[in-house]
Design an enzyme around this catalytic site. Sequence first.
Site, PDB file in Angstrom:
ATOM      1  N   THR A   1      37.971 -21.445  77.897  1.00 58.50           N
ATOM      2  CA  THR A   1      37.886 -22.566  78.825  1.00 58.50           C
ATOM      3  C   THR A   1      38.003 -22.070  80.269  1.00 58.50           C
ATOM      4  OG1 THR A   1      38.670 -24.814  79.249  1.00 58.50           O
ATOM      5  CG2 THR A   1      40.357 -23.215  78.634  1.00 58.50           C
TER       6      THR A   1
ATOM      7  N   LYS B   1      34.513 -19.379  81.276  1.00 58.99           N
ATOM      8  CA  LYS B   1      33.308 -19.707  80.498  1.00 58.99           C
ATOM      9  C   LYS B   1      32.077 -18.892  80.914  1.00 58.99           C
ATOM     10  CE  LYS B   1      34.296 -24.347  78.780  1.00 58.99           C
ATOM     11  NZ  LYS B   1      33.857 -25.738  78.701  1.00 58.99           N
TER      12      LYS B   1
ATOM     13  N   GLY C   1      28.333 -34.561  88.200  1.00 63.93           N
ATOM     14  CA  GLY C   1      28.952 -33.236  88.096  1.00 63.93           C
ATOM     15  C   GLY C   1      27.892 -32.168  87.925  1.00 63.93           C
ATOM     16  N   ALA C   2      28.261 -30.944  88.300  1.00 65.81           N
ATOM     17  CA  ALA C   2      27.291 -29.849  88.210  1.00 65.81           C
ATOM     18  C   ALA C   2      27.957 -28.577  87.681  1.00 65.81           C
ATOM     19  CB  ALA C   2      26.681 -29.603  89.589  1.00 65.81           C
TER      20      ALA C   2
ATOM     21  N   ALA D   1      30.259 -28.319  81.941  1.00 58.69           N
ATOM     22  CA  ALA D   1      30.075 -29.435  81.005  1.00 58.69           C
ATOM     23  C   ALA D   1      28.758 -30.165  81.304  1.00 58.69           C
ATOM     24  CB  ALA D   1      31.251 -30.390  81.097  1.00 58.69           C
TER      25      ALA D   1
ATOM     26  N   ARG E   1      29.177 -34.155  94.143  1.00 58.34           N
ATOM     27  CA  ARG E   1      29.595 -33.848  95.522  1.00 58.34           C
ATOM     28  C   ARG E   1      29.069 -32.491  96.001  1.00 58.34           C
ATOM     29  NH1 ARG E   1      36.034 -32.233  94.968  1.00 58.34           N
ATOM     30  NH2 ARG E   1      35.701 -30.299  93.823  1.00 58.34           N
TER      31      ARG E   1
HETATM   32  P1  NAP Z   1      33.737 -27.430  86.054  1.00 56.17           P
HETATM   33  O1  NAP Z   1      32.820 -26.377  85.582  1.00 56.17           O
HETATM   34  O2  NAP Z   1      34.911 -27.067  86.895  1.00 56.17           O
HETATM   35  O3  NAP Z   1      32.849 -28.554  86.816  1.00 56.17           O
HETATM   36  C1  NAP Z   1      33.424 -29.732  87.310  1.00 56.17           C
HETATM   37  C2  NAP Z   1      32.417 -30.498  88.167  1.00 56.17           C
HETATM   38  O4  NAP Z   1      33.087 -31.651  88.667  1.00 56.17           O
HETATM   39  C3  NAP Z   1      31.904 -29.726  89.371  1.00 56.17           C
HETATM   40  O5  NAP Z   1      30.591 -30.143  89.664  1.00 56.17           O
HETATM   41  C4  NAP Z   1      32.873 -30.181  90.471  1.00 56.17           C
HETATM   42  O6  NAP Z   1      32.340 -30.077  91.764  1.00 56.17           O
HETATM   43  C5  NAP Z   1      33.058 -31.634  90.097  1.00 56.17           C
HETATM   44  N1  NAP Z   1      34.331 -32.144  90.633  1.00 56.17           N
HETATM   45  C6  NAP Z   1      35.555 -31.575  90.506  1.00 56.17           C
HETATM   46  N2  NAP Z   1      36.477 -32.338  91.132  1.00 56.17           N
HETATM   47  C7  NAP Z   1      35.803 -33.377  91.692  1.00 56.17           C
HETATM   48  C8  NAP Z   1      36.194 -34.478  92.489  1.00 56.17           C
HETATM   49  N3  NAP Z   1      37.475 -34.668  92.841  1.00 56.17           N
HETATM   50  N4  NAP Z   1      35.238 -35.364  92.873  1.00 56.17           N
HETATM   51  C9  NAP Z   1      33.947 -35.186  92.531  1.00 56.17           C
HETATM   52  N5  NAP Z   1      33.510 -34.134  91.766  1.00 56.17           N
HETATM   53  C10 NAP Z   1      34.432 -33.254  91.355  1.00 56.17           C
HETATM   54  O7  NAP Z   1      34.381 -28.220  84.802  1.00 56.17           O
HETATM   55  P2  NAP Z   1      33.640 -28.535  83.411  1.00 56.17           P
HETATM   56  O8  NAP Z   1      33.944 -27.476  82.433  1.00 56.17           O
HETATM   57  O9  NAP Z   1      32.243 -28.882  83.706  1.00 56.17           O
HETATM   58  O10 NAP Z   1      34.464 -29.827  82.937  1.00 56.17           O
HETATM   59  C11 NAP Z   1      34.268 -31.091  83.540  1.00 56.17           C
HETATM   60  C12 NAP Z   1      35.020 -32.152  82.756  1.00 56.17           C
HETATM   61  O11 NAP Z   1      34.495 -32.240  81.434  1.00 56.17           O
HETATM   62  C13 NAP Z   1      36.515 -31.869  82.614  1.00 56.17           C
HETATM   63  O12 NAP Z   1      37.218 -33.072  82.748  1.00 56.17           O
HETATM   64  C14 NAP Z   1      36.646 -31.366  81.200  1.00 56.17           C
HETATM   65  O13 NAP Z   1      37.916 -31.665  80.627  1.00 56.17           O
HETATM   66  C15 NAP Z   1      35.559 -32.171  80.498  1.00 56.17           C
HETATM   67  N6  NAP Z   1      35.088 -31.507  79.272  1.00 56.17           N
HETATM   68  C16 NAP Z   1      35.266 -32.162  78.098  1.00 56.17           C
HETATM   69  C17 NAP Z   1      34.818 -31.581  76.915  1.00 56.17           C
HETATM   70  C18 NAP Z   1      35.029 -32.311  75.612  1.00 56.17           C
HETATM   71  O14 NAP Z   1      34.914 -31.679  74.553  1.00 56.17           O
HETATM   72  N7  NAP Z   1      35.271 -33.596  75.624  1.00 56.17           N
HETATM   73  C19 NAP Z   1      34.200 -30.325  76.935  1.00 56.17           C
HETATM   74  C20 NAP Z   1      34.016 -29.690  78.183  1.00 56.17           C
HETATM   75  C21 NAP Z   1      34.478 -30.299  79.347  1.00 56.17           C
HETATM   76  P3  NAP Z   1      32.630 -28.750  92.629  1.00 56.17           P
HETATM   77  O15 NAP Z   1      31.697 -27.715  92.101  1.00 56.17           O
HETATM   78  O16 NAP Z   1      32.341 -29.160  94.027  1.00 56.17           O
HETATM   79  O17 NAP Z   1      34.069 -28.382  92.417  1.00 56.17           O
END
Ligand code: NAP
Length: 281
Positions: A72, A76, A134-135, A138, A159
Amino acid sequence: MNKQNKEIKVPTRLFGIIGYPLGHSVSPILHNWGFYQQALPYSYFAWPVPAKDLGAFVVSLHTLPIWGCSVTIPHKQSIIPYLDKLSDNALSTKAVNTIYWEKGRLCGENTDCLGFIKSLQEMDISPESTLIIGAGGAARACITAFKWIGTTKIFITGRNKEKLYKLQNEHEVDVLSWKEIYEKDIKILVNATPVGMAGGWEDELPCSEEDLSRFRYVFDLIYNPVKTKLLQEAQQKGCITISGLSMFVYQALAQFKVWTGHEFSIGQAKELVKNFLESDK
Ligand code: NAP
């Protein structure tokens, strides 16, 4: 040897999750429960590994009886150079959430895509259009999954414009501003940001609540809390809502199958995770 000693099983295979910080990860509870259900003498640990120690951890992977790992944030992407082979999902998303061994080679898989597809299929949802907020990793997994199931119109917003346009170029999706969604007919909204997650973000929404009534379905990838503020608001606006809990359990099941060849009950696993999250509050 007395009867009690005979019942003590020494784990023969080690598994774990690496990430930093790990917090109260649910994965150890779920996988150890699965091993117990299947009477497998294996153990799954939480291994907090800071970014600077990833190389040292990979040495342990090669020396200890570690048969598999969940991966995680923040590893990743950074784990990829250490692997010998990547699955199609991992290649497409450029992210690995599962490590396993195959004929002496260290392999990377991304079961988030599979988990996402399964949770849509479970509700008989196959949307022709979607908007993903989001970018990050996930969001990439969701794009890959939507392409697999034939979703033709994939829009992304968020954002971080630089990351969004990078995704647009790599995956042939379209970046939209919130103003532009009014010109589109979009079936499902997906929150792929941590906004709404337990630990300080519970009271926040990743978009304006007025916009929610435009969507038939709202899927929040967050699973802690199970019912986020976004899902509560969307339900009030008449949308059909999907919690990240389902995706989480399906992606874990896919890992479990890769590592052991066995399965666990999805229904029981969802109950277990839900109860764990409730009791952890
Ligand atoms: P990540 O790679 O860190 O990406 C997060 C994204 O959200 C980025 O685009 C980030 O923008 C944006 N973001 C972060 N904080 C923000 C805010 N305050 N306002 C607006 N945008 C924001 O994380 P990820 O792995 O993609 O995970 C994202 C979410 O999916 C998490 O909550 C995670 O727990 C969930 N998830 C769930 C599963 C499941 O099995 N259910 C699996 C994977 C992930 P920046 O690049 O500008 O920071």
